[in-house]
Design a protein around this motif. Structure first.
Motif, mmCIF file in Angstrom:
data_model
loop_
_atom_site.group_PDB
_atom_site.id
_atom_site.type_symbol
_atom_site.label_atom_id
_atom_site.label_comp_id
_atom_site.label_asym_id
_atom_site.label_seq_id
_atom_site.Cartn_x
_atom_site.Cartn_y
_atom_site.Cartn_z
ATOM 1 N N GLY A 59 0.814 -1.304 -0.093
ATOM 2 C CA GLY A 59 0.049 -0.099 0.031
ATOM 3 C C GLY A 59 0.824 1.106 -0.030
ATOM 4 O O GLY A 59 0.339 2.067 -0.091
ATOM 5 N N ALA A 106 2.699 3.243 -5.341
ATOM 6 C CA ALA A 106 1.772 3.702 -6.134
ATOM 7 C C ALA A 106 2.231 4.652 -7.275
ATOM 8 O O ALA A 106 2.015 4.208 -8.446
ATOM 9 N N SER A 154 -2.234 -2.511 -5.261
ATOM 10 C CA SER A 154 -1.846 -1.331 -4.424
ATOM 11 C C SER A 154 -2.963 -0.570 -4.164
ATOM 12 O O SER A 154 -3.171 -0.135 -2.972
ATOM 13 N N CYS A 204 -4.505 0.215 -0.374
ATOM 14 C CA CYS A 204 -4.521 1.455 -0.089
ATOM 15 C C CYS A 204 -5.963 1.807 0.571
ATOM 16 O O CYS A 204 -5.931 2.382 1.633
ATOM 17 N N ARG A 248 -13.432 13.032 2.195
ATOM 18 C CA ARG A 248 -13.056 11.614 2.754
ATOM 19 C C ARG A 248 -13.700 10.673 2.025
ATOM 20 O O ARG A 248 -13.154 9.797 1.415
ATOM 21 N N TYR A 275 -12.309 10.357 -1.185
ATOM 22 C CA TYR A 275 -11.123 9.710 -1.381
ATOM 23 C C TYR A 275 -11.403 8.268 -1.543
ATOM 24 O O TYR A 275 -11.089 7.630 -2.590
ATOM 25 N N HIS A 300 -10.624 6.109 -5.167
ATOM 26 C CA HIS A 300 -9.601 4.835 -5.266
ATOM 27 C C HIS A 300 -10.345 3.693 -5.633
ATOM 28 O O HIS A 300 -9.873 2.836 -6.256
ATOM 29 N N MET A 320 -13.316 15.441 -3.461
ATOM 30 C CA MET A 320 -11.905 15.603 -2.803
ATOM 31 C C MET A 320 -11.333 17.069 -2.823
ATOM 32 O O MET A 320 -10.635 17.366 -1.969
ATOM 33 N N PHE A 321 -11.425 17.492 -4.101
ATOM 34 C CA PHE A 321 -10.886 18.754 -4.601
ATOM 35 C C PHE A 321 -11.753 19.980 -3.763
ATOM 36 O O PHE A 321 -11.325 20.797 -3.212
ATOM 37 N N ARG A 338 -6.081 20.501 4.365
ATOM 38 C CA ARG A 338 -5.802 20.874 2.800
ATOM 39 C C ARG A 338 -6.285 22.346 2.747
ATOM 40 O O ARG A 338 -6.943 22.840 3.661
ATOM 41 N N TYR A 348 -1.256 24.386 -7.107
ATOM 42 C CA TYR A 348 -2.091 23.291 -6.878
ATOM 43 C C TYR A 348 -3.430 23.278 -7.286
ATOM 44 O O TYR A 348 -4.118 22.473 -7.947
ATOM 45 N N TRP A 371 -3.071 12.259 -17.538
ATOM 46 C CA TRP A 371 -3.875 11.957 -16.239
ATOM 47 C C TRP A 371 -2.970 11.496 -15.314
ATOM 48 O O TRP A 371 -3.158 11.833 -14.134
ATOM 49 N N HIS A 430 -0.446 13.191 -5.818
ATOM 50 C CA HIS A 430 -0.142 12.335 -4.660
ATOM 51 C C HIS A 430 1.231 12.656 -4.116
ATOM 52 O O HIS A 430 1.446 12.690 -2.704
ATOM 53 N N LEU A 455 0.482 15.689 -1.884
ATOM 54 C CA LEU A 455 -0.704 15.355 -0.876
ATOM 55 C C LEU A 455 -0.169 14.465 0.254
ATOM 56 O O LEU A 455 0.122 14.755 1.336
ATOM 57 N N THR A 456 0.593 13.228 -0.328
ATOM 58 C CA THR A 456 0.882 12.386 0.660
ATOM 59 C C THR A 456 2.153 12.435 0.952
ATOM 60 O O THR A 456 2.636 12.060 2.287
HETATM 61 C C1 HEM Z 1 -4.487 5.637 -10.830
HETATM 62 C C2 HEM Z 1 -4.381 5.600 -9.683
HETATM 63 C C3 HEM Z 1 -4.866 6.741 -8.624
HETATM 64 C C4 HEM Z 1 -5.614 7.864 -8.881
HETATM 65 C C5 HEM Z 1 -5.980 8.497 -10.156
HETATM 66 C C6 HEM Z 1 -5.494 8.337 -7.680
HETATM 67 C C7 HEM Z 1 -5.982 9.780 -7.485
HETATM 68 C C8 HEM Z 1 -6.026 10.558 -6.380
HETATM 69 C C9 HEM Z 1 -6.559 11.887 -6.168
HETATM 70 C C10 HEM Z 1 -6.995 12.775 -7.191
HETATM 71 C C11 HEM Z 1 -5.967 12.332 -5.020
HETATM 72 C C12 HEM Z 1 -6.540 13.674 -4.287
HETATM 73 C C13 HEM Z 1 -5.252 14.535 -4.448
HETATM 74 C C14 HEM Z 1 -5.706 15.913 -3.762
HETATM 75 O O1 HEM Z 1 -7.023 15.632 -3.126
HETATM 76 O O2 HEM Z 1 -4.962 16.846 -4.164
HETATM 77 C C15 HEM Z 1 -5.588 11.124 -4.276
HETATM 78 C C16 HEM Z 1 -5.190 11.293 -3.016
HETATM 79 C C17 HEM Z 1 -4.659 10.181 -2.288
HETATM 80 N N1 HEM Z 1 -4.074 9.110 -3.095
HETATM 81 FE FE1 HEM Z 1 -4.817 8.376 -4.670
HETATM 82 N N2 HEM Z 1 -5.096 8.007 -6.636
HETATM 83 C C18 HEM Z 1 -4.597 6.690 -7.133
HETATM 84 C C19 HEM Z 1 -3.833 5.712 -6.661
HETATM 85 C C20 HEM Z 1 -3.536 5.658 -5.153
HETATM 86 C C21 HEM Z 1 -3.095 4.413 -4.860
HETATM 87 C C22 HEM Z 1 -2.376 3.282 -5.401
HETATM 88 C C23 HEM Z 1 -2.655 4.898 -3.380
HETATM 89 C C24 HEM Z 1 -2.236 3.975 -2.393
HETATM 90 C C25 HEM Z 1 -0.917 4.114 -2.048
HETATM 91 C C26 HEM Z 1 -3.169 6.007 -3.260
HETATM 92 C C27 HEM Z 1 -3.356 6.692 -2.137
HETATM 93 C C28 HEM Z 1 -3.835 8.296 -1.984
HETATM 94 C C29 HEM Z 1 -3.802 8.822 -0.700
HETATM 95 C C30 HEM Z 1 -3.410 8.444 0.659
HETATM 96 C C31 HEM Z 1 -4.198 10.114 -1.100
HETATM 97 C C32 HEM Z 1 -4.683 11.400 0.057
HETATM 98 C C33 HEM Z 1 -5.805 11.354 0.476
HETATM 99 C C34 HEM Z 1 -6.084 12.681 1.434
HETATM 100 O O3 HEM Z 1 -5.486 12.628 2.256
HETATM 101 O O4 HEM Z 1 -7.099 13.307 1.310
HETATM 102 N N3 HEM Z 1 -3.813 6.517 -4.342
HETATM 103 N N4 HEM Z 1 -5.511 10.135 -5.110
#
Ligand code: HEM
Lengths: 640, 391
Positions: A2, A7, A69, A73, A150, A153, A157, A589-590, A618, B298, B340, B348, B351-352
């Motif tokens: 994860g 990722a 993954s 996650c 949340r 999110y 995913h 989310m945004f 955020r 951002y 994309w 990511h 954010l993360t």
């Molecule tokens: C094609 C795959 C993925 C897409 C399109 C995607 C898309 C996104 C988007 C758009 C955000 C929001 C970013 C923001 O709010 O600025 C996000 C946040 C996040 N993503 Fe992904 N994600 C993907 C895969 C993953 C994977 C594999 C993980 C796991 C490791 C992951 C973990 C997270 C986490 C932890 C956040 C932050 C959430 C938060 O704190 O609000 N994502 N993702």
């Protein structure tokens, strides 16, 4: 698994893989790749699956890991995210609050009740829903907004997982698996569908595929063909599709406007056949199968051709009847030939040279190969109606030795009646020795200065040269002369012969005109002169034309075939909901960022101690602005 | 009722949304309502349920937009009046464009777009004048120019839409169907996004950078129009005759526009960082503070990502209808995916992993080139199913 690094690595890896697939054109015929890379690299690239990247093992492997993954996650984060979106953090401590960068504290005189009332009004006023908690010694009002982010999110995913799995179902990974298990192997021969062996057939139970089939007007099909590797697979359908009619609508400018097919679906499960018209962007969905208008082609048009002899022989053209797609064996001048008709086009819409209109229609054309007994073939493209070039009309006939080449055109001039007759008469006259001999002696090109014996010899030479001209053009003639004449005299002899040959051709032409009944006593007009030049030029190049006959398209019955794509994609049922979730999730989310406020009230010795604090994970900058406004608001109300 | 309560009451009144609306806000709402009502009354018989829904929600969102972003009201009214005027000048066919004075020099789509182009270029220059001359006035002028350029761009598209119907009823279509038209769309959307943030952050110092991209687009537009005379309206090929095109393409260009904006902000970020390292007091220091730039970057990538997601999905739905599959790995599709994924990775990281600053700025700039390839390069270098905009 994860981990974020994984990722992101996966996201990047996926992009790179995708790029490869766009740089190298996918799913081309293997022969093309062999030409491009040579046998060695062809094999190598084939092994790494570069010709079909998106269903290659390693690509699917990346996708699989992305799904894994993302899922882990979600599994990790989703629970507490979903908790967070409902939780108001009511057990937070005063210390924490005071440590937040957005926090402020008042000492107030008002009664506790009033302050509490104010808080409970101001929080909602700014869009925060509030929860009250009364402990011994203090009251905490916790406010929150944007909890939905949340949820966003989770949706985003989860959507990724849905879409990938759905996509995998609809991709041809399953076919690959079947092939590896040896249950399937693509057919590479060009044979009728019903002769394709079982190993290359898929029965109707196959739940996901995308195939295409070309159905001539009036006929029907109960299979479709899946392009696979270097061949194809036959996919059986539980029903049969008939194309009753195929239409192309055109805009006024001549460009195509719509492609439509009238379909009839016959299915034992239907009490009466289902009739529907489909067109581009308007498919027919029937019993989980979608039927699309994909393309069109010739469906075996009936053609009637006139074969004009280009080498001496019969004066009359021979009538030939054939079909597009057929191979017609012929016997020409005791030689076996095969006429392979490959295509017929009703319109040839080309960009116009005439600035007033954008497009012009060059009319119908037929494309065919003439294969001789050694198996060599040249390809021809003949237009049915004469085409205008600088004011004069010509029958165009394109020739090429391989599809890689451009067509080189033979310009056959037409007479006043727009017919090819005069040209053919002229050509035949040039291969008619007695006639040539007569003309030669009548015209006596050499003038008086030669003995009659020599003159006779000279005329014979002229006749041979004329024949040579018809066979191999002016170049041939000159070559011949250069072989036979000793160097010192060569130049003037050559000039003499060429000049006389020109006169010869002219005389023959005049003779043709006279036989036509044209009055040439006052010479010939420009048009006829131009015709002479064009005709002589054309004849000069017949040597290179490569076919013993000129095929003139005289009439046709046009039959078209409609190219249908028939697909079944159950993965949709995962992908489409996934898409909805993705959109919703991303926007949440945004645009609904989670933000929290706390109001801590405790009665101090002379009134109330009121601590306001705010926190956001955020868009901190925006939040700070907002917090300051709220703080100012409290200030105005409580101390103003 | 004690003082606290009166004060509270006062605040409540202050903040309540409806009370905060000015008279002009109400007028605006009324005008739009009137327009929407008229359109509905006149064309309802010709519209299906979707189109009615779209019309109504369009009206509603225009009102809301005008309330939250006052300048939009001026823009919409100007576009409305000029477009109506332009359309009304066409009485006997397209030929009028040559003879009628106003069409010829102002409101025929061609002329309007020429105006747009000129104004954008001027605005770019003026923004830089404002930056280097530290002139607030020049800045105001530049914004005004940008607004007018955008207006003319919209007018150009509107009138062009009408012109396409003047060619022939069956030829008529919304002008988002080829590279020429979408370049106009790209310019005005990018400009609008910038103008929004300009007002939000009260800074005109970024203008020059953002307008630079738009000027580049304009340059291409002009080359494309004159060298390839791409400007004349072509009927749609069958594959493009679909409702999806109307939403797919604009959504896409909001995405492209936002990404372009982000990249230019990224550039500004780099410049400002350099300046701070050399703790110079030069022009660069008049750029917004780094954390603002970072936040802006951002925000626009987030916006772009959201709309790009939407657009790509709409594209997939369209493909399912036109090509017989929601995904065909056609180069254009594939590159959309690449763009994309790239920005997903960017988000990511930020954010993360909490990445900030120059690396992200650089990445945003690289992102623009990836986007640019998806948008142009594919049409130039790769062959595929996407049937418009061959170069
Ligand atoms: C094609 C795959 C993925 C897409 C399109 C995607 C898309 C996104 C988007 C758009 C955000 C929001 C970013 C923001 O709010 O600025 C996000 C946040 C996040 N993503 Fe992904 N994600 C993907 C895969 C993953 C994977 C594999 C993980 C796991 C490791 C992951 C973990 C997270 C986490 C932890 C956040 C932050 C959430 C938060 O704190 O609000 N994502 N993702």
């Amino acid at each position: 698994m994860g981990s974020m690094n994984l990722a992101i690595t996966l996201l990047v890896a996926l992009s790179i893989a995708a790029i490869i697939g766009t740089v190298l054109q996918q799913n081309q015929p293997y022969t093309d790749y062999i030409i491009k890379f040579g046998p060695f690299w062809f094999e190598v690239f084939k092994q790494i699956g570069l010709y079909d990247v998106y269903s290659s093992g390693w690509f699917l492997f990346i996708l699989f890991f992305l799904v894994l993954s993302t899922s882990t996650c979600i599994y990790r984060n989703a629970p507490n995210m979903l908790r967070e979106m409902r939780e108001y953090r009511q057990n937070i401590q005063l210390k924490t609050l005071s440590n937040y960068s957005n926090s402020y504290s008042w000492e107030l005189k008002q009664p506790m009740g009033d302050v509490q009332h104010v808080v409970q009004k101001i929080f909602p006023l700014n869009g925060y829903s509030a929860r009250l908690k009364e402990e011994n010694g203090y009251t905490l009002i916790a406010g929150m907004k944007g909890g939905a982010s949340r949820l966003g999110y989770v949706l985003t995913h989860l959507a990724i997982v849905f879409i990938c799995i759905g996509g995998l179902i609809d991709g041809n990974a399953i076919l690959k698996a079947q092939q590896m298990l040896g249950q399937l192997s693509p057919e590479t021969r060009n044979i009728p569908a019903n002769e394709v062996p079982a190993i290359s057939r898929l029965d109707a139970s196959n739940l996901s595929f995308r195939g295409s089939v070309s159905i001539p007007e009036g006929s029907s099909s109960d299979v479709t063909f899946i392009n696979y590797k270097d061949g194809y697979l036959v996919q059986e359908l539980p029903f049969s599709v008939k194309v009753k009619d195929f239409r192309i609508e055109h805009y006024a400018s001549g460009q195509p406007k719509s492609f439509e097919s009238d379909l009839v679906i016959t299915d034992s499960r239907l009490e009466k056949p289902l009739e529907q018209t489909i067109s581009v962007n308007h498919p027919l969905i029937y019993d989980g199968y979608s039927i699309y208008q994909a393309s069109f082609s010739d469906g075996g048009s009936d053609l009637e051709l006139l074969a004009w002899p280009l080498v001496g022989g019969s004066k009359q053209p021979r009538k030939i009847e054939t079909k597009v797609g057929d191979d017609l064996p012929m016997n020409l001048y005791k030689q076996p030939w095969v006429l392979e008709t490959s295509n017929f086009r009703l319109f040839n819409i080309n960009p116009s040279k005439d600035p007033t209109k954008k497009f012009e229609n060059a009319g119908p054309s037929v494309q065919f190969k003439m294969r001789n007994k050694t198996g060599e073939a040249k390809e021809y493209l003949n237009y049915m109606v004469p085409v205008d070039r600088e004011g004069a009309l010509y029958y165009l006939s394109g020739v090429r030795s391989s599809p890689a080449e451009e067509f080189r055109y033979l310009y056959v001039p037409v007479d006043e009646a727009s017919s090819i007759n005069r040209f053919m008469a002229y050509l035949q006259a040039l291969s008619d020795e007695p006639l040539l001999r007569e003309i030669a002696s009548r015209e006596n090109f050499t003038g008086a200065q030669m003995l009659s014996k020599d003159a006779a010899q000279f005329n014979e030479a002229m006749i041979r040269l004329t024949g040579l001209f018809v066979e191999s053009g002016m170049d041939g003639v000159i070559e011949q002369l250069e072989k036979n004449v000793p160097l010192d005299k060569r130049k003037d002899v050559k000039e003499l012969y060429v000049r006389v040959l020109q006169q010869m051709l002219g005389a023959v032409y005049i003779d043709v005109l006279t036989k036509e009944g044209v009055d040439v006593s006052l010479g010939v007009d420009e048009k006829k002169a131009a015709f002479f030049d064009a005709a002589s030029a054309a004849i000069g190049s017949i040597g290179r034309y490569g076919s013993p006959v000129y095929l003139q398209l005289s009439s046709f019955v046009h039959h078209q075939a409609s190219g249908l794509q028939i697909a079944k994609a159950p993965g949709k049922n995962l992908v489409y909901p996934g898409c909805a979730m993705l959109i919703l999730g991303v926007f949440l989310m945004f645009y609904a960022p989670q933000q929290r406020l706390w109001a801590w009230l405790e009665s101090s010795d002379d009134g109330v101690k009121f601590v306001l604090a705010g926190h956001a994970i955020r868009n901190k900058i925006d939040f700070e602005k907002q917090y300051n406004q709220i703080q100012a608001q409290f200030n105005r109300v409580l101390t103003g | 009722m004690n003082s606290t309560q009166t004060a509270l009451q006062f605040e409540l009144d202050q903040q309540s949304f409806w009370k905060s609306l000015s008279l002009f806000d109400w007028v605006w709402g009324f005008i739009v309502l009137l327009g929407t009502g008229y359109a509905y009354a006149t064309y309802a018989p010709l519209m299906d349920a979707y189109e009615k829904g779209i019309l109504i929600s369009a009206g509603a969102s225009l009102v809301a937009l005008g309330w939250h972003w006052k300048e939009i009201r001026g823009l919409s009214l100007a576009v409305f009046l000029l477009s109506i005027f332009g359309i009304s000048r066409y009485v006997n066919g397209l030929a009028d464009a040559e003879v009628d004075f106003f069409l010829r020099f102002l409101v025929s789509s061609q002329s309007a777009i020429m105006w747009m182009s000129a104004l954008y270029v001027l605005a770019t220059v003026t923004y830089f004048v404002a930056l280097f001359g530290r002139s607030d006035f020049a800045g105001k002028v530049a914004s005004a120019m940008t607004w007018s350029a955008t207006t003319m761009g919209f007018v150009g598209l509107m009138v062009r839409w009408r012109e396409s119907y003047l060619i022939g009823i069956d030829v008529g279509h919304i002008p988002v169907s080829n590279l020429y038209e979408v370049f106009i769309l790209f310019s005005i959307i990018t400009a609008l996004l910038y103008l929004f943030y300009e007002r939000r952050y009260q800074t005109r110092m970024l203008g020059g950078f953002v307008l630079l991209i738009i000027s580049a687009a304009v340059a291409f537009l002009l080359w494309y129009a004159f060298d390839r005379n791409a400007a004349d309206i072509q009927p749609l090929v069958p594959a493009l005759k679909s409702y999806w095109m109307k939403i797919h393409v604009p959504a896409n260009f909001i995405g492209y526009g936002a990404f372009a904006l982000a990249a230019m902000v990224g550039t500004a970020y780099h410049i400002r960082t350099r300046a701070e390292q050399r703790n110079s007091t030069g022009v660069a220091m008049t750029l917004p503070a780094l954390d603002i730039l970072d936040d802006l970057m951002y925000k626009s990538i987030a916006l772009g990502f959201a709309f790009f997601t939407l657009a790509t999905i709409l594209g997939a739905l369209w493909a399912a209808e036109a090509w017989g599959g929601y995904w065909s790995w056609d180069p254009k599709e594939t590159w959309a995916l690449i763009v994309w994924l790239n920005y997903a990775a960017w988000l990511h990281m930020r954010l993360t992993k909490g990445w900030r600053g120059t690396p992200m700025a650089t990445w945003a700039i690289v992102g623009l080139f990836v986007t640019l390839f998806a948008f142009l390069g594919v049409n130039m270098f790769l062959s595929g199913l996407h049937s418009y905009g061959e170069l």
